[in-house]
Design a protein around this motif. Structure first.
Motif: not given
Length: 561
Positions: A164-180
């Motif tokens: 679950s942590l890998y799934i949540e962290e992957n989604g958060r990082q992808r959103e953050q990377a796209a927004a950045s």
């Protein structure tokens, strides 16, 4: 002389298999003790070591739902590098300590660093390499998140938590990377837009400053210069014609001035024209032309000098005519004098008046064409200067426009990338990009991952045999006593007289029995001590089990199943 062998010599065996069996018979207790102790220790470890259970959660890496040719992702596509990045973010001491406290793990850890190190060793991330997808672009990947613990239930729960942590962290990082990425491109666009505006203002100011000398106006200047040259030729032609006509008219008036007095009238009814009248009319005309010429040229100009000379000659002639007219009767005298520049009225003869009118027109046309020539020459000079300055301005403008074009192309490229980044960011926010999905949650493992007790027993048996053999060999090497007659004969250069067999009394048998009982009790106690020590060492010793169980690196790529 040599002594024949005795009965004792018959029991002493020679070298070879018989000698080996004799050594084993004689050293049987020394061989049994190491064997028992080592085997007991191995069996105790195999029995008392805790079982480790490994639970695995299978995670699928789904590619983005919309094809990449429509929306280009802004996150790195290398799954191995991304898993490594995610592991660095997830397997931090804070998160691992929180998970350990939640499930009561590693209570015997000496410190937080020891707890984190042990938990990281128990976590494994394996990327599944699917053989059927090799050689072509794979649309999805599989990787497993496994955790090893002494309790199978805890192992399954921790594995699911990590997934679950890998799934949540992957989604958060992808959103953050796209927004950045979108924010960074937006900042670059704003800076570049300001730079473009500054460059546009510089180009506009340069064009306004050098208007008429710009490269794009070169063709217009050339056509204008050609047109002015044509106009100049036409003006020269008009000026030449007007000058010739004025000269002809001047000559015609001069001929009238030098002729004998006659009566000339186009209708044969006008008054007679005398030489004095003609000279006065021509003098008046020349003075008017001189006044007009002096307003435009200096006194040294050739035309001014020529006019002054003609006026001087005519004035002298007019003065002579005055003297001649004074001798005539007053009734025949000429017209009254005038003050100022005009000495007499223009003649009223129609022919002379027509000549004078034509002469005035020719003079005006000559002056007009001369002024037109001067104006055209000035314009030609202006356009010639513009054409001469055009190459220099072209080079300067090329430097400005080159930087501007580069910035403009970069702006277009950034604008396109900004649009793609915005779409990618929106894609990630709507969970349509590449994501992780658990397709097989961690379940209770069916069999332990370690230790391999049968292998431990085999290793213990081999070690016990080796220890027993080593003890026997060492004892034989240390023992220097002679047990056969041939050993004495081969070693000492002395004759053997006789061999005395071992004599055992009843007291020796009692003492030997007592020693055997004490030895048996000591061996039993020692075995108990070995078993207890093994229990203390092996009880809940997961580190030893991990050490005895082969393991792969934390993040590895394994072959397909």
């Amino acid at each position: 002389m040599p002594t024949p062998p005795t009965a004792y010599d018959e029991t002493a065996k020679g070298p070879g298999l018989s000698g080996l069996l004799e050594i084993l018979r004689r050293r049987r207790m020394l061989a049994v003790l190491p064997f028992l102790f080592v085997l007991t220790a191995a069996v105790s470890l195999a029995v008392f070591l805790p079982s480790l259970w490994t639970a695995r959660s299978l995670v699928l890496v789904n590619r983005q739902a919309i094809p990449e040719r429509y929306v280009t992702p802004t996150v790195q596509a290398d799954i191995e590098a991304r898993l490594l990045t995610l592991s660095q973010e997830i397997l931090t001491p804070e998160r691992l300590t929180q998970i350990a406290r939640q499930y009561g793990l590693y209570r015997n850890a000496r410190s937080t660093d020891d707890l984190v190190d042990r938990m990281r060793k128990d976590i494994r991330i394996e990327l599944m390499d699917q053989r059927e997808q090799r050689g072509r672009e794979s649309r999805s990947f599989l990787f497993t998140v496994s955790y090893t613990a002494a309790n199978p239930v805890v192992a399954a729960r921790v594995a699911n938590t990590l997934s679950s942590l890998y799934i949540e962290e992957n989604g958060r990082q992808r959103e953050q990377a796209a927004a950045s990425t979108s924010e960074f491109l937006g900042t670059q666009l704003r800076d570049l837009r300001e730079k473009l505006q500054t460059q546009e203002r510089q180009i506009t100011a340069y064009k306004e400053k050098n208007l008429g000398e710009l490269p794009e106006q070169k063709d217009v200047n050339l056509r204008t210069l050609e047109r002015l040259q044509q106009q100049l030729q036409l003006a020269h032609e008009n000026n030449r014609r007007a000058t010739e006509r004025r000269q002809m008219l001047t000559n015609a008036l001069g001929e009238i001035d030098t002729t004998v007095p006659s009566t000339v009238s186009p209708s044969a009814a006008g008054p007679s024209v005398t030489p004095a009248d003609t000279a006065a009319a021509r003098l008046n005309l020349l003075r008017q032309e001189l006044a007009m010429t002096q307003t435009r040229f200096s006194d040294r100009y050739p035309d001014v000098v020529q006019l002054k000379e003609q006026i001087r000659v005519l004035e002298a002639k007019v003065e002579a005519e005055k003297q001649a007219a004074a001798a005539l009767p007053k009734a025949v005298a000429g017209a009254p004098k005038r003050a100022g520049r005009d000495l007499r009225m223009p003649p009223e003869n129609a022919y002379v008046a027509s000549l004078m009118t034509q002469l005035d027109q020719a003079t005006v046309e000559a002056k007009t064409s001369a002024e037109e020539i001067r104006g055209i020459n000035g314009q030609i000079a202006v356009y010639t200067r513009r054409l001469e300055n055009t190459p220099k301005h072209e080079q300067e403008l090329a430097i400005l426009t080159r930087d501007y074009d580069t910035s403009k192309e970069l702006f277009k490229s950034l604008l396109t990338k900004r649009g793609e980044a915005d779409m990618a960011s929106e894609l990630e926010l709507r969970q349509k990009g590449e994501n992780f999905r658990v397709i097989e949650p961690a379940r209770l493992p069916e069999r332990p991952a370690g230790p391999n007790r049968f292998r431990l027993l085999l290793v213990g048996l081999a070690l016990a045999l080796g220890a027993s053999g080593a003890a026997v060999v060492l004892a034989e090497q240390v023992d220097t006593s002679f047990r056969r007659v041939d050993e004495i004969r081969s070693t000492l250069p002395l004759p053997v007289l006789s061999a005395i067999p071992r004599i055992t009394t009843e007291q020796d048998r009692v003492r030997t029995l007592r020693q055997r009982r004490w030895a048996t009790a000591a061996v039993g106690f020692g075995l108990v001590v070995v078993a207890g020590t093994s229990f203390v060492i092996a009880h809940d010793n997961q580190g030893l089990v991990t050490l005895l169980t082969p393991s792969a690196p934390q993040t590895a790529t394994t072959s397909g199943r």
